[in-house]
Design an enzyme around this catalytic site. Structure first.
Site, PDB file in Angstrom:
ATOM      1  N   SER A 130      64.265  54.311 -15.871  1.00  0.00           N
ATOM      2  CA  SER A 130      65.899  54.831 -16.308  1.00  0.00           C
ATOM      3  C   SER A 130      66.387  53.643 -17.082  1.00  0.00           C
ATOM      4  CB  SER A 130      66.504  55.271 -15.125  1.00  0.00           C
ATOM      5  OG  SER A 130      67.817  55.809 -15.439  1.00  0.00           O
ATOM      6  N   TYR A 143      71.666  55.224  -6.769  1.00  0.00           N
ATOM      7  CA  TYR A 143      70.229  55.422  -7.720  1.00  0.00           C
ATOM      8  C   TYR A 143      69.912  54.323  -8.604  1.00  0.00           C
ATOM      9  CZ  TYR A 143      67.222  57.667 -11.218  1.00  0.00           C
ATOM     10  OH  TYR A 143      66.515  58.019 -12.276  1.00  0.00           O
TER      11      TYR A 143
END
Length: 233
Positions: A130, A143
């Site tokens: 990500s 996250y």
């Protein structure tokens, strides 16, 4: 790594990005695609072989690797996201859940399947990471911790598996239009675009790919002063 004639395992393949990886693998000529999910009955894509897999269960992952001796490409796609800051009241429990799936899940699968890939000529791992590997924001801070750890793990795997000829590709991307990003009012990429970029990078033999403009800009900015490590609230 050529997708044509490959035998592919996709984790988290019952929906979203994982389902698209499985679909495009078939379209690109993969000889077999194992679509892994905690509940294989939720895999609805024709042409794949549904298999049961909880990536957080190391023993189950090892048993599956013993059964799937023909795999030469593993796509570590399974992941979860909680919208939490690191100082939120229940951040500890949330972060532990994400680390179990997003980091230890990759480790479990990679450790179990690395010998399988070695026996089949080297093969490849494609790890879905990500832009949050490199940048944080209050709503995605916990996250981002898990994805930063997953990036470090991916780099470690690449070094340790180079000797057996295994390609390890890190796919970094911003917001994708999947269930994970429901409720976020931000521009989102389609799953087909992300998967196409990932497979193209894999076939080019690359070690890392930043799919979208946001992620590319963040990567370029990592050496900036002041550092580009946070996004505004």
């Amino acid at each position: 790594m050529n997708i044509q004639n490959a035998t592919v395992l996709v984790t988290g393949a019952n929906r979203g990005l994982g389902a698209e990886f499985a679909r495009q693998a078939l379209a690109r000529g993969a000889s077999k695609v194992y679509a892994a999910a905690r509940d294989p009955s939720t895999v609805g894509l024709a042409g794949v072989v549904p298999v049961k897999l909880d990536v957080t269960d190391a023993a189950a992952v090892g048993a599956l690797a013993a059964d799937l001796g023909d795999v030469d490409l593993v796509i570590n796609n399974a992941g979860i996201a909680d919208m939490k800051g690191v100082l939120d009241q229940d951040a500890d429990a949330s972060l532990r859940r994400m680390l179990e799936t997003n980091v230890f899940g990759i480790l479990n699968v990679s450790r179990a399947f690395a010998p399988v890939l070695a026996r089949n000529g080297g093969g490849a791992f494609l790890n879905v990471l990500s832009v949050a590997s490199w940048i944080s924001s209050p709503v995605l801070a916990a996250y981002a911790v898990s994805k930063s750890a997953a990036w470090g793990l991916t780099n470690g795997l690449r070094n340790e598996l180079a000797g057996q000829g295994t390609q390890v590709l890190a796919l970094h991307v911003g917001f994708i239009d999947t269930d994970l990003t429901k409720g976020l009012g931000v521009p989102k990429l389609g799953v087909a675009t992300v998967v196409d970029s990932g497979f193209a990078a894999l076939e080019e033999g690359r070690a890392e790919v930043a799919v979208d403009e946001l992620t590319q800009a963040v990567k370029r900015g990592l050496s900036a002063e002041p550092g580009i490590y946070t996004l505004p609230r």
